[in-house]
Scaffold this active site. Structure first.
Site, short mmCIF file in Angstrom:
data_model
loop_
_atom_site.label_atom_id
_atom_site.label_comp_id
_atom_site.label_asym_id
_atom_site.label_seq_id
_atom_site.Cartn_x
_atom_site.Cartn_y
_atom_site.Cartn_z
N CYS A 1 0.80 -1.22 0.00
CA CYS A 1 0.00 0.00 0.00
C CYS A 1 0.84 1.28 0.00
O CYS A 1 0.32 2.36 -0.28
CB CYS A 1 -0.95 0.00 1.20
SG CYS A 1 -2.05 -1.44 1.24
N HIS B 1 -3.24 7.13 2.24
CA HIS B 1 -3.66 5.82 1.74
C HIS B 1 -5.06 5.54 2.26
O HIS B 1 -5.35 5.70 3.44
CB HIS B 1 -2.68 4.74 2.22
CG HIS B 1 -3.18 3.36 2.03
ND1 HIS B 1 -3.71 2.91 0.84
CD2 HIS B 1 -3.26 2.30 2.89
CE1 HIS B 1 -4.07 1.65 0.97
NE2 HIS B 1 -3.82 1.26 2.20
N ASN C 1 -10.19 -0.16 -0.14
CA ASN C 1 -8.74 -0.10 -0.09
C ASN C 1 -8.18 -0.69 -1.38
O ASN C 1 -8.26 -1.89 -1.61
CB ASN C 1 -8.23 -0.90 1.13
CG ASN C 1 -6.72 -0.86 1.28
OD1 ASN C 1 -5.99 -0.49 0.37
ND2 ASN C 1 -6.24 -1.27 2.44
#
Length: 325
Positions: free
Chosen positions: A119, A252, A282
């Site tokens: 990520c 993020h 996500n």
């Protein structure tokens, strides 16, 4: 005279298939897994996500995002000196997604490679591209985050399968005398590898281990809220700036609680945080460029504003990029 890496254009792509929490809950119920819109929203802030079609790979999503970014920048693929793709879900073991994107864009010659920092991947890729531009190795770079996390989810584990989505985001960086990337900060600590990982691998044509995502949510949350504040302050310090100089925080997009906690620590109101996790879930390395492109295209982000981009991911990796848009 300092040379900056300045964002010339942004782009993004989301697969056609969109699943609301209710849609996903209905699919999971068929497998005996119970969840609900209220349960997902309360814990994550996520309301929907997109899943790639069976025929789509990370390179397909990345190519569409790249085309948008090139169009926004007003240049062609032949003008690129560098292509970097951040991904943890490549089409193949090798070659890289970046080389596939290069071919699909109809160009050749410039270096193209992938970065794997989960990520945090886009932050890592952006930092590498910035370094290459500052060194004179490249003048224009295409940096992409692209993921198809739906391929590595365990749809019997409601604590993880509701969190992730697929998508891609891209930026074009150009060498400029005008301010662009002001400071970057990268870190990693491998001792935390087991709290977020996909422990399977290929061996002689067979999959060994477990090829789906595993996560200790509480451990990830605890680590994330600490390191995200630290890396943001590190980038600010390198640029001799403070919290008050940030116009937009683009974190993020993992979990709304983590994002809100980081914003509070940086003394930023909710109106200064770009949030897309509610609609995208996500998307790992794609989440930051997706959020950036969304806010650029809807007019929230304007030229001359100061942006703080930050991410944390499996590895464990984390980092930030402070830039003048």
């Amino acid at each position: 005279m300092r040379i900056y890496s300045r964002i010339l254009g942004t782009g993004s792509y989301l697969p056609e298939k969109r699943l609301t929490n209710a849609d996903l809950a209905a699919e999971l119920a068929q497998q005996g897994v119970e969840t609900s819109d209220d349960w997902i929203v309360d814990r994550t802030g996520i309301r929907a996500r997109h899943f790639a079609a069976d025929h789509q790979g990370s390179s397909d999503l990345a190519t569409e995002a790249a085309r948008q970014a090139l169009a926004a920048a007003g240049i062609s693929a032949d003008d690129l000196d560098l292509i970097i793709v951040a991904t943890s879900t490549p089409d193949m073991v090798f070659p890289s997604v970046a080389t596939m994107v290069q071919h699909k864009l109809g160009t050749a010659g410039c270096p193209a490679f992938d970065v794997q920092a989960v990520c945090s991947g886009f932050i890592y890729a952006l930092t590498i591209a910035d370094s290459m531009i500052q060194s004179g190795s490249a003048k224009r770079a295409l940096v992409i985050g692209s993921e198809v996390f739906s391929r590595i989810l365990d749809f019997k584990d409601r604590t993880t399968c509701v969190l992730f989505g697929d998508g891609a985001g891209a930026v074009i960086l150009e060498a400029s005398e005008r301010p662009g990337i002001l400071a970057t900060d990268l870190h990693a600590d491998g001792k935390y590898k087991d709290i977020l990982c996909v422990p399977g691998h290929v061996n002689r044509g067979a999959i060994l281990g477990d090829p789906v995502l595993k996560m200790d949510g509480q451990a990830v949350f605890k680590l994330a809220v600490g390191v995200l504040e630290e890396t943001a302050r590190a980038s600010l310090a390198k640029a001799h700036m403070t919290d008050a100089d940030i116009d937009w925080l683009i974190p993020h997009q993992a979990n709304i609680r983590i994002m809100q906690s980081t914003a509070r620590k940086l003394k930023l109101g909710a109106d200064k945080v770009v949030v897309t996790v509610d609609q995208h879930g996500n998307t790992s390395a794609a989440s930051i460029p997706l959020a950036l492109d969304t806010a650029v295209r809807d007019g929230r982000i304007q030229r001359g504003q100061t942006l703080m981009l930050e991410g944390v991911g499996g590895g464990f990796t984390w980092g930030s990029v402070l830039l003048c848009y």
